[in-house]
Write a protein that holds these residues in place. Structure first.
Motif, short mmCIF file in Angstrom:
data_model
loop_
_atom_site.label_atom_id
_atom_site.label_comp_id
_atom_site.label_asym_id
_atom_site.label_seq_id
_atom_site.Cartn_x
_atom_site.Cartn_y
_atom_site.Cartn_z
N VAL A 202 -9.94 -1.18 6.87
CA VAL A 202 -10.06 -1.78 5.53
C VAL A 202 -9.79 -3.28 5.59
O VAL A 202 -9.20 -3.79 6.54
CB VAL A 202 -9.07 -1.15 4.51
CG1 VAL A 202 -9.29 0.35 4.36
CG2 VAL A 202 -7.62 -1.45 4.89
N TRP B 13 -8.67 -5.93 2.45
CA TRP B 13 -8.48 -6.24 1.00
C TRP B 13 -8.71 -7.73 0.73
O TRP B 13 -8.56 -8.16 -0.39
CB TRP B 13 -7.06 -5.91 0.54
CG TRP B 13 -6.41 -4.63 0.94
CD1 TRP B 13 -5.12 -4.47 1.34
CD2 TRP B 13 -6.97 -3.30 0.91
NE1 TRP B 13 -4.84 -3.14 1.59
CE2 TRP B 13 -5.96 -2.40 1.34
CE3 TRP B 13 -8.23 -2.78 0.59
CZ2 TRP B 13 -6.16 -1.01 1.45
CZ3 TRP B 13 -8.43 -1.40 0.70
CH2 TRP B 13 -7.41 -0.55 1.11
N TRP C 265 -11.75 -8.67 -4.03
CA TRP C 265 -11.28 -7.32 -4.36
C TRP C 265 -9.92 -7.43 -5.05
O TRP C 265 -9.04 -8.17 -4.57
CB TRP C 265 -11.19 -6.49 -3.08
CG TRP C 265 -10.63 -5.11 -3.25
CD1 TRP C 265 -9.42 -4.66 -2.82
CD2 TRP C 265 -11.26 -4.00 -3.91
NE1 TRP C 265 -9.25 -3.34 -3.15
CE2 TRP C 265 -10.37 -2.91 -3.83
CE3 TRP C 265 -12.48 -3.82 -4.56
CZ2 TRP C 265 -10.66 -1.65 -4.37
CZ3 TRP C 265 -12.77 -2.57 -5.10
CH2 TRP C 265 -11.88 -1.50 -5.00
N LEU D 239 0.83 -1.21 0.00
CA LEU D 239 0.00 0.00 0.00
C LEU D 239 0.87 1.26 0.00
O LEU D 239 0.55 2.24 -0.68
CB LEU D 239 -0.94 0.00 1.22
CG LEU D 239 -2.00 1.10 1.18
CD1 LEU D 239 -3.01 0.84 0.06
CD2 LEU D 239 -2.74 1.23 2.51
N ASN E 3 -6.34 -0.42 -4.66
CA ASN E 3 -6.69 0.07 -3.32
C ASN E 3 -6.77 1.60 -3.28
O ASN E 3 -7.34 2.18 -2.36
CB ASN E 3 -5.69 -0.44 -2.28
CG ASN E 3 -5.77 -1.96 -2.12
OD1 ASN E 3 -6.83 -2.55 -2.36
ND2 ASN E 3 -4.68 -2.58 -1.74
N GLY F 50 -7.35 -5.47 -5.17
CA GLY F 50 -6.24 -5.08 -4.29
C GLY F 50 -5.13 -4.30 -4.97
O GLY F 50 -5.31 -3.73 -6.05
N LEU G 232 -14.93 -4.12 3.01
CA LEU G 232 -13.80 -3.53 2.30
C LEU G 232 -13.29 -2.28 3.02
O LEU G 232 -12.08 -2.10 3.19
CB LEU G 232 -14.23 -3.18 0.87
CG LEU G 232 -13.20 -2.49 -0.01
CD1 LEU G 232 -12.00 -3.40 -0.28
CD2 LEU G 232 -13.84 -2.05 -1.33
#
Ligand code: GTP
Ligand code: SPV
Ligand code: MN
Length: 587
Positions: free
Chosen positions: A480, A482, A493, A257, A499, A495, A410
């Protein structure tokens, strides 16, 4: 020659030398010439393997012992005088008893070896955030890794002067005996002792041991916070940058991230993401009443498997020079490295992480699931221009998150700071290969600090609440996940870079630009407010990702009560009230 006159350092080094009985003592100054000499020595013994100088300049491969590839939570101790100060989630032993036990293990443990004394700073030397450490070790791997991960320099001696305000860290590989492996913290003595391991998180003492366990203890006393958080900046098309910090447990996506590349619909408009840190944040209240963060580290100790040109090109680029790879595959054809998930072409002529000839068709993985790269932060193409700013960056949003197949949506937003502390305190995630033990077991991991909090976790929650009371303009707090899966166990998701779509919603909420839907657990996005264009995710799927299943959450409440109960009456009332409110909301 001894490069310092600080008598606290000299006396301590002398005492440790008498105990561990090395043949030789080398004072590390952080110079490239000295490091190069050490690398050469490590190459001659096989401790480091030099990689292809054209493709991977100044890069090395290291293999740790087979039984020594991850943090050892069951052998990690917090030794305070009172057991209650360590709390029910930490291993504890009486400090005197522990010192005695450890002294036996260190006695003569460096015979026939060289002892290295290395001065380092967590944070920019001289900054108000910075804290200093001296690590004594008998491992060249530790010295050369600390040179990447910290600001390791003899300048630390000048910054310290005569002061005794430094963290003493003693590490000896000893015999790498797993049955006598101990990672021990004496927060009341500013001391860390690590023995019988050679694996990163157990031996690079500036990282988890100092920057989280000892620092969290200091932060409570000095009104700041040490957190297992990445820090990133989102740059808007107008050039304005807002900063986010996020706490996810080990191997749950912080590095990814922190360095994400936004999808096309964002980059076209001029959005960018800048990385300030990928693992640890130290946070202080600024004069402007906001929370400011620095990354105390100087490099990345990142998970190799799964890192590739698509999932995290910035991390991959960071590893292309001046890096150390631990427990990955060695490609004998061109003397480069490989790991699962790097690409679809595993080398045919290769050595696996165990040091054995390896054939990718045999069905066994080549790289250890917790294999790692150690790379300078400066190598990262998206490193923030604030990386070296001693004042840090102001934080607009704090995100908690875990690896959860069901239950957690999410994204959702807490109602306010105290509710946000509650959301952090009930974090839950599947265990990963970053620590020894079973993988995939769901456990409570408050603020991603379960293995890293240097004192009683309930006191730590109270510290969060106290901090909130003192921050005039606090960050908004979000959660959150993911990792929601379908019935076949596939992630729903996409990801990684995608994100960004969630970060966009989070910052829009911070800037009061969007409404949200109230639910018993907090504010949920309206499904139109998460931009899906180009994501491959349909609105139906998004609604599934955002769905709050009340039955699952009622089970959750029961489990939270059980988790809280181990802290007795230490659980802050604020959190008990939040729990009651959640329970009522689910009726
Ligand atoms: P530590 O260094 O142990 O603290 O880990 P970390 O939190 O930095 O985790 P990292 O970013 O290295 O990711 C760990 C694993 O999760 C890697 O295998 C990633 O590929 C995977 N991962 C990261 N982000 C995502 C995501 O958004 N979705 C999915 N499905 N996997 C992800
Ligand atoms: C983690 O496990 O959270 C890591 C790697 O970041 S280690 O330094 O081993 O703790
Ligand atoms: Mn980590």
């Amino acid at each position: 020659m001894i490069p310092t006159k600080n008598k606290h350092i000299i006396e301590w080094v002398d005492k440790i030398a008498k105990l561990t009985k090395p043949d030789n003592i080398i004072w590390i100054d952080g110079s490239e010439a000295q490091l190069e000499e050490l690398r050469k020595e490590a190459m001659s013994t096989g401790e480091l393997i030099k990689l292809n100088e054209e493709k991977l300049p100044n890069c090395y491969l290291h293999r740790s012992a087979l039984n020594d590839v991850a943090r050892v939570e069951d052998r990690t101790f917090i030794c305070t005088k009172n057991k209650e100060d360590a709390g029910p989630t930490n291993n504890w032993m009486d400090p005197n008893e522990m010192y005695e036990k450890l002294h036996k293990l260190y006695d003569g443990s460096m015979k026939g070896r060289t002892m290295y004394v290395l001065p380092y700073s967590m944070g920019v030397i001289g900054s108000p955030f910075a804290k200093y450490g001296i690590e004594i070790t008998d491992s060249i791997y530790v010295v050369v890794s600390m040179a990447i991960m910290t600001r390791m320099s003899k300048d630390v001696y000048d910054a310290l002067g005569d002061s005794d305000d430094f963290v003493k860290g003693l590490h000896s590989k000893a015999q790498l005996d797993a049955d006598n492996r101990y990672i021990v913290h004496f927060p009341e003595d500013n001391t860390i002792m690590s023995v019988n391991s050679g694996y990163g998180g157990n031996v690079l003492l500036g990282k988890k041991c100092f920057a989280l366990r000892i620092a969290s203890y200091l932060g409570r006393q000095e009104n700041w916070m040490a957190e297992h958080m990445l820090i990133l900046g989102v740059e808007f098309p107008d050039g304005n940058i807002q900063y986010i910090s996020a706490a996810f447990p080990s191997a749950c996506g912080k590095t990814n991230l922190a360095m994400l590349i936004p999808p096309k619909i964002y980059t076209e408009k001029g959005y960018k993401v800048w990385c300030v840190g990928d693992d640890i944040a130290w946070l202080r209240i600024g004069e402007d009443g906001r929370l400011w963060a620095i990354n105390p580290e100087n490099g990345f100790f990142g998970v190799a498997p799964g890192t590739n040109a698509k999932s995290n090109p910035n991390a991959l680029a960071s590893t292309k020079s001046d890096s150390i790879f631990t427990n990955v595959v060695l490609n004998l054809d061109d003397n480069t490295v490989w790991w699962e998930g790097l690409d679809k072409n595993p080398p045919k002529n290769a050595i696996n992480w165990k040091g054995e000839k390896w054939n990718p068709d045999d069905g066994e993985v080549g790289a250890n699931p917790n294999s790692r790269f150690t790379s300078p932060a400066k190598n990262c193409p998206c490193i923030s221009k604030e990386f070296d700013n001693p004042a840090g960056v102001p934080i607009s949003a704090i995100i908690f998150g875990g690896r959860r197949a069901k239950t957690t949506p999410l994204v959702y937003q807490s109602k306010d700071w105290n509710h946000g502390v509650f959301v952090g305190s009930i974090m839950c995630s599947e265990t990963t290969a970053a620590a020894t033990g079973a993988v995939g077991v769901v456990r409570r991991d408050p603020m991603a600090m379960l293995p890293f909090c240097g004192y009683n976790m309930a006191d730590y929650w109270q510290h969060w609440i106290n901090m909130g009371n003192n921050i005039k303009n606090p960050p908004k707090i979000f959660n959150v996940n993911w990792f929601r899966t379908d019935d076949e166990g596939n992630f729903i998701w996409p990801g990684f870079g995608e994100n960004m779509r969630v970060l966009d919603w989070i910052l829009a909420r911070c800037n009061d630009e969007l409404d949200a839907v109230e639910s018993p657990i907090g504010y949920i996005p309206k499904s139109d407010d998460i931009k899906l264009e180009g994501s491959g995710v349909t609105k139906d799927v998004l609604e599934e990702l955002l769905y709050v299943d009340k039955d699952l959450w009622r089970e959750e409440v029961a489990n939270i009560k059980e988790f809280y109960s181990q802290f007795g009456d230490k659980v802050p009332d604020v959190l008990l009230e939040e729990l009651k409110e959640l329970e009522n909301g689910l009726k």
